[in-house]
Design a protein around this motif. Structure first.
Motif, PDB file in Angstrom:
ATOM      1  N   VAL A   1       0.840  -1.199   0.000  1.00 50.80           N
ATOM      2  CA  VAL A   1       0.000   0.000   0.000  1.00 50.80           C
ATOM      3  C   VAL A   1       0.878   1.252   0.000  1.00 50.80           C
ATOM      4  O   VAL A   1       0.636   2.205  -0.744  1.00 50.80           O
ATOM      5  CB  VAL A   1      -0.944   0.008   1.223  1.00 50.80           C
ATOM      6  CG1 VAL A   1      -1.660   1.360   1.334  1.00 50.80           C
ATOM      7  CG2 VAL A   1      -1.964  -1.117   1.110  1.00 50.80           C
ATOM      8  N   MET A   2       1.925   1.227   0.861  1.00 50.51           N
ATOM      9  CA  MET A   2       2.829   2.373   0.933  1.00 50.51           C
ATOM     10  C   MET A   2       3.545   2.592  -0.394  1.00 50.51           C
ATOM     11  O   MET A   2       3.712   3.733  -0.837  1.00 50.51           O
ATOM     12  CB  MET A   2       3.840   2.167   2.057  1.00 50.51           C
ATOM     13  CG  MET A   2       3.229   2.182   3.449  1.00 50.51           C
ATOM     14  SD  MET A   2       4.443   1.751   4.753  1.00 50.51           S
ATOM     15  CE  MET A   2       5.612   3.089   4.563  1.00 50.51           C
ATOM     16  N   VAL A   3       3.980   1.483  -1.017  1.00 50.34           N
ATOM     17  CA  VAL A   3       4.683   1.584  -2.306  1.00 50.34           C
ATOM     18  C   VAL A   3       3.751   2.149  -3.368  1.00 50.34           C
ATOM     19  O   VAL A   3       4.150   3.011  -4.167  1.00 50.34           O
ATOM     20  CB  VAL A   3       5.225   0.206  -2.734  1.00 50.34           C
ATOM     21  CG1 VAL A   3       5.692   0.249  -4.186  1.00 50.34           C
ATOM     22  CG2 VAL A   3       6.376  -0.222  -1.832  1.00 50.34           C
ATOM     23  N   LYS A   4       2.499   1.693  -3.372  1.00 48.80           N
ATOM     24  CA  LYS A   4       1.532   2.204  -4.355  1.00 48.80           C
ATOM     25  C   LYS A   4       1.286   3.695  -4.165  1.00 48.80           C
ATOM     26  O   LYS A   4       1.245   4.456  -5.126  1.00 48.80           O
ATOM     27  CB  LYS A   4       0.210   1.426  -4.242  1.00 48.80           C
ATOM     28  CG  LYS A   4       0.278   0.012  -4.795  1.00 48.80           C
ATOM     29  CD  LYS A   4      -1.062  -0.697  -4.655  1.00 48.80           C
ATOM     30  CE  LYS A   4      -0.982  -2.118  -5.199  1.00 48.80           C
ATOM     31  NZ  LYS A   4      -2.275  -2.839  -5.042  1.00 48.80           N
ATOM     32  N   GLU A   5       1.130   4.095  -2.882  1.00 47.68           N
ATOM     33  CA  GLU A   5       0.906   5.511  -2.603  1.00 47.68           C
ATOM     34  C   GLU A   5       2.121   6.348  -3.007  1.00 47.68           C
ATOM     35  O   GLU A   5       1.980   7.410  -3.612  1.00 47.68           O
ATOM     36  CB  GLU A   5       0.609   5.711  -1.106  1.00 47.68           C
ATOM     37  CG  GLU A   5      -0.734   5.124  -0.663  1.00 47.68           C
ATOM     38  CD  GLU A   5      -0.938   5.247   0.831  1.00 47.68           C
ATOM     39  OE1 GLU A   5       0.018   5.632   1.545  1.00 47.68           O
ATOM     40  OE2 GLU A   5      -2.058   4.959   1.300  1.00 47.68           O
TER      41      GLU A   5
ATOM     42  N   LYS B   1       5.197  13.771 -13.617  1.00 55.15           N
ATOM     43  CA  LYS B   1       4.345  14.379 -14.640  1.00 55.15           C
ATOM     44  C   LYS B   1       4.478  15.898 -14.613  1.00 55.15           C
ATOM     45  O   LYS B   1       4.574  16.554 -15.659  1.00 55.15           O
ATOM     46  CB  LYS B   1       2.892  13.975 -14.413  1.00 55.15           C
ATOM     47  CG  LYS B   1       1.933  14.533 -15.456  1.00 55.15           C
ATOM     48  CD  LYS B   1       0.507  14.087 -15.171  1.00 55.15           C
ATOM     49  CE  LYS B   1      -0.464  14.679 -16.199  1.00 55.15           C
ATOM     50  NZ  LYS B   1      -1.865  14.283 -15.913  1.00 55.15           N
ATOM     51  N   ILE B   2       4.477  16.460 -13.387  1.00 50.44           N
ATOM     52  CA  ILE B   2       4.616  17.913 -13.251  1.00 50.44           C
ATOM     53  C   ILE B   2       5.979  18.371 -13.767  1.00 50.44           C
ATOM     54  O   ILE B   2       6.085  19.370 -14.498  1.00 50.44           O
ATOM     55  CB  ILE B   2       4.440  18.322 -11.774  1.00 50.44           C
ATOM     56  CG1 ILE B   2       2.988  18.057 -11.337  1.00 50.44           C
ATOM     57  CG2 ILE B   2       4.799  19.790 -11.574  1.00 50.44           C
ATOM     58  CD1 ILE B   2       2.771  18.248  -9.850  1.00 50.44           C
TER      59      ILE B   2
ATOM     60  N   LYS C   1       2.503   9.244  -5.949  1.00 46.17           N
ATOM     61  CA  LYS C   1       3.023  10.582  -5.713  1.00 46.17           C
ATOM     62  C   LYS C   1       4.199  10.891  -6.633  1.00 46.17           C
ATOM     63  O   LYS C   1       4.309  11.992  -7.177  1.00 46.17           O
ATOM     64  CB  LYS C   1       3.448  10.723  -4.250  1.00 46.17           C
ATOM     65  CG  LYS C   1       2.285  10.738  -3.267  1.00 46.17           C
ATOM     66  CD  LYS C   1       2.787  10.873  -1.833  1.00 46.17           C
ATOM     67  CE  LYS C   1       1.621  10.869  -0.845  1.00 46.17           C
ATOM     68  NZ  LYS C   1       2.089  10.976   0.562  1.00 46.17           N
ATOM     69  N   LEU C   2       5.097   9.893  -6.778  1.00 43.12           N
ATOM     70  CA  LEU C   2       6.256  10.094  -7.661  1.00 43.12           C
ATOM     71  C   LEU C   2       5.828  10.265  -9.105  1.00 43.12           C
ATOM     72  O   LEU C   2       6.400  11.076  -9.847  1.00 43.12           O
ATOM     73  CB  LEU C   2       7.222   8.907  -7.523  1.00 43.12           C
ATOM     74  CG  LEU C   2       7.993   8.807  -6.208  1.00 43.12           C
ATOM     75  CD1 LEU C   2       8.798   7.519  -6.163  1.00 43.12           C
ATOM     76  CD2 LEU C   2       8.918  10.004  -6.028  1.00 43.12           C
TER      77      LEU C   2
END
Length: 414
Positions: A152-156, A166-167, A160-161
């Motif tokens: 779950v932490m890796v997915k979150e 993308k930005i 975010k990354l």
């Protein structure tokens, strides 16, 4: 079954056949992987049962505690196989010890006592296996929960990354568009001369910047600069270079005056840290058939006339290093049919897959080939870039590459 659920048994009948031993707290009574020959009964104190998960001894599994009335090491009475666990005292403890030799003697002298002991040991072995399996099952559950939490932490974190990337990518695309829009990449003619350019940064944005302008009816000024470094940092420096140059290019009489003023501005306003750059400025005085140039550490431009290739190799200190540096102007003929090529050092310093440097000899060879093929100015610039990529093959670009060409607008065999 956990260690706290183990059945209690009375081995007091056996103590008279065993030897009393005392251990201080923290003593290693049984060592995993060593050969065993003794069985122990805890009279007073407690011990911890634990094991290495593999022979690297990097990770351990704590199985539990044994206290007064418990016993361990029973398998060693039957065979001499290596110990499967470690036993460490948790406090000062009194144990009773029965060796395999004593056990064999007991078999001969007291069969009934031996039978009782074997029944207890058999039950103990079964219970020990159940306890260890239960511990492993619990550990597996904990690991699964940890893995699920980690996933779950890796997915979150990945989300975010990805958003941040993308930005950043959007920002780089914007920077790329801005940088290309301030370069005269679409310019093909200025006054009665042809003009051609190629600009390929090694990343989305680069550290090369150039400009061409008609200052007077018969005077054209060309400018090429190369900021130290690559990518976003170098691109930001080029924006500053372009802004400062635009304020100077109309007012400074000679190329050397522009370089002197640029150097003073960058030392005063931006400091010396990571703001160094090379530059070359060329004035074409068409009515006088002259070329005036000044260079600040930049690799030389080349004039191609009908008979030879002339390198413009006079140069001074790069900009942004020291204040009050004087630069000098050099003058060479530049008449009808001559062509000028200005190239950033990323071209000459490119390596191929074998680690060979492109270098000046390869560039001069490309000039001769373009001349012999009768290429136009624009075709020559295109040919130079094609030769660059053909040489480097699959090797990555080592720096930004800029090629500028200017000359007469009709075919003269160059």
């Amino acid at each position: 079954m956990g260690l706290e659920d183990k059945p209690t048994v009375d081995l007091s009948f056996l103590i008279k056949e065993m030897k009393k031993v005392e251990f201080d707290s923290g003593s290693l009574v049984i060592e995993q992987y060593t050969l065993g020959d003794s069985f122990y009964f805890i009279d007073k104190g407690s011990v911890e049962v634990w094991k290495y998960l593999d022979e690297t001894k990097q990770e351990i599994l704590v199985i539990g505690d044994l206290v007064s009335g418990d016993y361990f090491g029973e398998i060693s009475l039957i065979d001499s196989a290596p110990r499967t666990v470690n036993i460490t005292t948790k406090e000062k403890s009194i144990l009773y010890k029965l060796t395999r030799e004593d056990f064999h003697r007991l078999i001969q002298t007291s069969p009934e006592m031996t039978l009782t002991l074997l029944k207890l040991l058999t039950a103990r072995i079964r219970n020990a296996e159940q306890r260890e399996n239960q511990v492993l099952i619990q550990k597996n559950k904990e690991l699964r929960l940890q893995n699920e939490t980690l996933e779950v932490m890796v997915k979150e974190r990945t989300a975010k990354l990805t958003q941040s990337l993308k930005i950043i990518q959007e920002d780089l695309e914007t920077a790329k568009t801005i940088q290309r829009n301030i370069l005269p990449l679409g310019l093909k003619h200025i006054a009665h001369l042809d003009f051609a350019s190629k600009f390929e940064p090694m990343a989305e944005v680069g550290g090369d910047i150039f400009d061409v302008i008609r200052l007077e009816k018969s005077k054209i000024r060309l400018f090429l600069a190369d900021a130290i470094g690559h990518g976003v940092q170098a691109a930001l420096i080029t924006m500053a270079i372009k802004a400062e140059y635009d304020h100077l290019k109309h007012n400074a009489q000679n190329p050397s005056d522009v370089l002197y003023a640029l150097n003073q501005i960058f030392i005063d306003r931006y400091g010396k840290k990571s703001n160094q750059f090379t530059a070359v400025i060329v004035d074409l005085k068409m009515e006088e058939n002259l070329l005036v140039y000044a260079s600040a550490g930049h690799n030389e431009p080349y004039v191609l006339n009908k008979s030879e290739i002339v390198p413009l190799n006079e140069s001074g200190l790069m900009l942004g290093l020291e204040k009050d540096v004087e630069y000098s102007d050099s003058i060479v003929p530049f008449g009808l049919g001559d062509r000028l090529f200005m190239i950033s050092d990323g071209y000459l310093e490119q390596e191929n897959e074998k680690g060979n440097l492109l270098g000046e000899s390869k560039l001069l060879s490309s000039f001769h080939s373009a001349r012999s093929l009768g290429f136009s100015l624009a075709d020559t610039v295109q040919y130079l870039m094609e030769e660059f990529h053909s040489f480097r093959g699959n090797a990555p670009m080592m720096d930004d590459v800029t090629i500028l060409g200017i000359g007469t607008s009709y075919e003269l065999g160059v």
